[in-house]
Design a protein around this motif. Structure first.
Motif, short mmCIF file in Angstrom:
data_model
loop_
_atom_site.label_atom_id
_atom_site.label_comp_id
_atom_site.label_asym_id
_atom_site.label_seq_id
_atom_site.Cartn_x
_atom_site.Cartn_y
_atom_site.Cartn_z
N SER A 115 0.83 -1.20 0.00
CA SER A 115 0.00 0.00 0.00
C SER A 115 0.86 1.26 0.00
N THR A 116 2.12 1.12 0.34
CA THR A 116 3.01 2.27 0.38
C THR A 116 3.77 2.45 -0.91
N SER A 117 4.09 1.37 -1.60
CA SER A 117 5.04 1.52 -2.68
C SER A 117 4.60 1.03 -4.05
N THR A 118 3.62 0.17 -4.14
CA THR A 118 3.38 -0.44 -5.45
C THR A 118 2.01 -0.15 -6.03
N ASP A 119 1.19 0.62 -5.38
CA ASP A 119 -0.12 0.93 -5.94
C ASP A 119 0.01 1.79 -7.19
N ASP A 120 0.99 2.64 -7.23
CA ASP A 120 1.20 3.55 -8.34
C ASP A 120 2.03 2.86 -9.41
N PRO A 121 1.49 2.71 -10.63
CA PRO A 121 2.24 2.01 -11.68
C PRO A 121 3.56 2.69 -12.02
N GLU A 122 3.73 3.94 -11.66
CA GLU A 122 5.00 4.65 -11.90
C GLU A 122 6.15 3.93 -11.21
N TRP A 123 5.85 3.18 -10.17
CA TRP A 123 6.91 2.52 -9.39
C TRP A 123 7.26 1.14 -9.92
N HIS A 124 6.58 0.68 -10.94
CA HIS A 124 6.95 -0.58 -11.58
C HIS A 124 7.97 -0.26 -12.67
N PHE A 125 8.61 -1.29 -13.21
CA PHE A 125 9.57 -1.05 -14.27
C PHE A 125 8.88 -0.24 -15.36
N ASP A 126 9.52 0.77 -15.82
CA ASP A 126 8.97 1.70 -16.79
C ASP A 126 8.60 0.96 -18.08
N SER A 127 7.30 0.85 -18.35
CA SER A 127 6.85 0.14 -19.55
C SER A 127 7.28 0.88 -20.81
N LYS A 128 7.44 2.19 -20.74
CA LYS A 128 7.92 2.95 -21.91
C LYS A 128 9.33 2.52 -22.29
N LEU A 129 10.15 2.27 -21.28
CA LEU A 129 11.52 1.82 -21.54
C LEU A 129 11.49 0.43 -22.17
N LYS A 130 10.67 -0.44 -21.65
CA LYS A 130 10.55 -1.79 -22.21
C LYS A 130 10.04 -1.72 -23.65
N ASP A 131 9.06 -0.87 -23.92
CA ASP A 131 8.53 -0.70 -25.28
C ASP A 131 9.61 -0.15 -26.22
N ARG A 132 10.39 0.81 -25.75
CA ARG A 132 11.49 1.36 -26.56
C ARG A 132 12.48 0.26 -26.92
N LEU A 133 12.83 -0.56 -25.92
CA LEU A 133 13.77 -1.65 -26.17
C LEU A 133 13.20 -2.62 -27.21
N PHE A 134 11.91 -2.93 -27.09
CA PHE A 134 11.29 -3.83 -28.05
C PHE A 134 11.40 -3.26 -29.46
N HIS A 135 11.07 -2.00 -29.64
CA HIS A 135 11.11 -1.40 -30.97
C HIS A 135 12.53 -1.33 -31.53
N ILE A 136 13.49 -1.10 -30.69
CA ILE A 136 14.88 -1.03 -31.15
C ILE A 136 15.42 -2.44 -31.45
N ILE A 137 15.20 -3.38 -30.54
CA ILE A 137 15.78 -4.72 -30.68
C ILE A 137 15.04 -5.55 -31.72
N SER A 138 13.73 -5.40 -31.84
CA SER A 138 12.97 -6.22 -32.79
C SER A 138 13.42 -5.97 -34.23
N VAL A 139 13.90 -4.79 -34.53
CA VAL A 139 14.40 -4.46 -35.86
C VAL A 139 15.77 -5.12 -36.09
N LYS A 140 16.52 -5.27 -35.03
CA LYS A 140 17.89 -5.78 -35.13
C LYS A 140 17.99 -7.29 -34.99
N HIS A 141 16.97 -7.91 -34.41
CA HIS A 141 17.04 -9.34 -34.12
C HIS A 141 15.69 -9.98 -34.45
N ASP A 142 15.64 -10.71 -35.57
CA ASP A 142 14.38 -11.28 -36.06
C ASP A 142 13.65 -12.14 -35.03
N LYS A 143 14.40 -12.92 -34.27
CA LYS A 143 13.77 -13.84 -33.31
C LYS A 143 13.06 -13.10 -32.18
N LEU A 144 13.37 -11.81 -32.00
CA LEU A 144 12.72 -11.04 -30.94
C LEU A 144 11.71 -10.04 -31.50
#
Length: 179
Positions: A115-144
């Motif tokens: 109730s103190t730390s994880t209710d706010d999604p801002e405190w989870h791993f940044d999904s924008k960063l994960k999405d950026r990595l997907f867009h960058i890596i998916s172009v460079k590596h077919d299997k991903l």
């Protein structure tokens, strides 16, 4: 007279080394040389202070990781992932930051902590960063290029990172690990 920053610095140290539940406002007041009541003129309570520290640390961590991706986005997928790993290690070379980060996730299922730390999604791993990595890596590596394949890969990658973080807590970082 202690400032908000002095109080947050002391609280950060105590929350990282002792945990949220084992740190009292009296402990924080003692660490900065104030009476407990004086802390309340700066922060409404322990929960607000803890939340403020978590938000600040999350902003720092995510900012550093986004900068690393910006720096590495034109590299090969392998170089990007190795560089991101090195950046994560650098970001968490501050043992207190690492301890606070690990404590936050270890006790995330504890109702009081959650109730103190994880209710706010801002405190989870940044999904924008994960999405950026997907867009960058998916172009460079077919299997991903498939989102589900990338998701599985990303989970494995982060588990490896978390394993190394555990090693850092016990044994500290060793540059030779990158070789």
């Amino acid at each position: 007279m202690a400032t908000n920053e002095d109080i947050k610095k002391a609280a950060f140290h105590l929350f990282a080394t002792q945990g949220y539940e084992c740190t009292s406002m009296q402990d924080i007041a003692h660490a900065v040389g104030l009476k407990k009541q004086s802390i309340y003129s700066h922060f409404a309570g322990k929960r607000e202070l803890y939340a403020d520290i978590l938000k600040e640390q999350t902003r720092i961590i995510m900012s550093e990781l986004h900068m690393a991706v910006d720096r590495l986005k034109n590299e090969s997928a392998e170089a990007l992932l190795k560089g991101l790993f090195k950046s994560l290690i650098g970001t968490f070379s501050c043992k207190e930051r690492l301890l606070l980060w690990k404590r936050r996730f270890i006790v995330a299922h504890d109702e009081k902590e959650a109730s103190t730390s994880t209710d706010d999604p801002e405190w989870h791993f940044d999904s924008k960063l994960k999405d950026r990595l997907f867009h960058i890596i998916s172009v460079k590596h077919d299997k991903l290029a498939n989102p589900e394949s990338f998701r599985s890969f990303f989970i494995s990658y982060m588990l490896s990172v978390q394993g190394y973080f555990d090693w850092m807590i016990v044994n500290c970082h060793n540059e030779s690990i990158f070789e």
